[in-house]
Write a protein that holds these residues in place. Structure first.
Motif, PDB file in Angstrom:
ATOM      1  N   SER A  85     -59.258 -54.426 115.277  1.00 30.13           N
ATOM      2  CA  SER A  85     -59.671 -53.119 115.770  1.00 30.13           C
ATOM      3  C   SER A  85     -58.817 -52.040 115.122  1.00 30.13           C
ATOM      4  O   SER A  85     -57.599 -52.071 115.237  1.00 30.13           O
ATOM      5  CB  SER A  85     -59.505 -53.071 117.298  1.00 30.13           C
ATOM      6  N   GLN A  86     -59.476 -51.108 114.460  1.00 36.24           N
ATOM      7  CA  GLN A  86     -58.728 -50.032 113.812  1.00 36.24           C
ATOM      8  C   GLN A  86     -58.626 -48.813 114.723  1.00 36.24           C
ATOM      9  O   GLN A  86     -57.596 -48.149 114.755  1.00 36.24           O
ATOM     10  CB  GLN A  86     -59.430 -49.646 112.507  1.00 36.24           C
ATOM     11  N   THR A  87     -59.692 -48.523 115.453  1.00 34.08           N
ATOM     12  CA  THR A  87     -59.699 -47.305 116.272  1.00 34.08           C
ATOM     13  C   THR A  87     -59.830 -47.596 117.772  1.00 34.08           C
ATOM     14  O   THR A  87     -60.055 -46.685 118.561  1.00 34.08           O
ATOM     15  CB  THR A  87     -60.824 -46.347 115.813  1.00 34.08           C
ATOM     16  N   THR A  91     -68.277 -53.405 113.316  1.00 32.91           N
ATOM     17  CA  THR A  91     -69.301 -53.559 112.270  1.00 32.91           C
ATOM     18  C   THR A  91     -68.931 -52.665 111.095  1.00 32.91           C
ATOM     19  O   THR A  91     -68.758 -51.460 111.268  1.00 32.91           O
ATOM     20  CB  THR A  91     -70.680 -53.149 112.820  1.00 32.91           C
ATOM     21  N   THR A 113     -68.518 -54.371 117.967  1.00 34.24           N
ATOM     22  CA  THR A 113     -68.807 -52.987 118.303  1.00 34.24           C
ATOM     23  C   THR A 113     -69.391 -52.330 117.057  1.00 34.24           C
ATOM     24  O   THR A 113     -69.181 -52.809 115.943  1.00 34.24           O
ATOM     25  CB  THR A 113     -67.548 -52.218 118.762  1.00 34.24           C
ATOM     26  N   ASN A 147     -61.979 -49.483 119.729  1.00 35.08           N
ATOM     27  CA  ASN A 147     -63.188 -49.882 120.465  1.00 35.08           C
ATOM     28  C   ASN A 147     -63.271 -51.393 120.679  1.00 35.08           C
ATOM     29  O   ASN A 147     -63.553 -51.869 121.794  1.00 35.08           O
ATOM     30  CB  ASN A 147     -64.445 -49.420 119.716  1.00 35.08           C
ATOM     31  N   THR A 148     -63.024 -52.130 119.618  1.00 33.18           N
ATOM     32  CA  THR A 148     -63.132 -53.586 119.725  1.00 33.18           C
ATOM     33  C   THR A 148     -61.997 -54.136 120.593  1.00 33.18           C
ATOM     34  O   THR A 148     -62.189 -55.098 121.346  1.00 33.18           O
ATOM     35  CB  THR A 148     -63.138 -54.224 118.317  1.00 33.18           C
TER      36      THR A 148
END
Ligand SMILES: Cc1cc2nc3c(=O)[nH]c(=O)nc-3n(C[C@H](O)[C@H](O)[C@H](O)COP(=O)(O)O)c2cc1C
Length: 164
Positions: A9-11, A58, A89, A13-14
């Motif tokens: 997860s970078q931001t 995604t 996500t 959400n995941t």
């Protein structure tokens, strides 16, 4: 029985959805959950896990490249025979989240994992290939992710009743 929930997860959400999946899995008595980002996976816990969830954002209508790289390299422990499930996500309904799930499932099959989602067999809410959260219904998707975590954990206990 141990269950690992691995995510990239970078931001955030995941990661948020991974936490919800963890909540669902923990609701099943006898399940111990380990929640790990891709770059901080506890190898011993993963090795001892009977089931493993993979969560991906995604990217370009597919699994993020970080997971592709991870699967391309030797696994930190054998994954064969473990139960596996996936979630993703994405921004848009037409953004390719199903392909992101399908790509991950293919990688897992190549590693010898048993894959499961509950599909349509568990009734509503349906989770055909796994759980997906889009930007437009992110909050509403949390209930589905919780149920998904619980369903897969129950299936893992059914398949591995002794939990070893
Ligand atoms: C490089 C990149 C490519 C992306 N490609 C897609 C895409 O093809 N389809 C889509 O619906 N969303 C796409 N997104 C949006 C992310 O999938 C979405 O914001 C996701 O929830 C991010 O997850 P994270 O917050 O866990 O990093 C892309 C984002 C990035 C950074």
């Amino acid at each position: 029985m141990k269950i690992s929930i691995l995510y990239f997860s970078q931001t955030g959400n995941t990661r948020t959805m991974a936490e919800i999946v963890a909540e669902g899995a923990r609701a099943v008595p006898g399940v111990e959950v380990g929640l790990f980002p891709l770059d901080a996976i506890d190898k011993e816990f993963l090795d001892a896990s009977k089931a493993v969830f993979f969560g991906t954002p995604t990217y370009l209508a597919s699994t993020c490249w970080q997971w592709k790289k991870w699967f391309d390299e030797p696994a930190p422990c054998p994954l064969g025979g473990k139960l596996g499930a996936v979630f993703a996500t994405a921004n848009f309904a037409q953004g390719g989240a199903d392909i992101a799930l399908q790509t991950l499932l293919c990688h897992m099959l190549v590693k010898g994992m048993l894959v499961y989602s509950g599909g349509g067999a568990c009734g509503s809410p349906y989770t055909h290939l796994g759980a997906v959260a889009l930007r437009e219904n992110f909050e509403e998707s949390k209930a589905l992710f919780r149920i998904f975590g619980e369903r897969v954990a129950r299936k893992a206990l059914e398949l591995f009743p002794e939990g070893k």
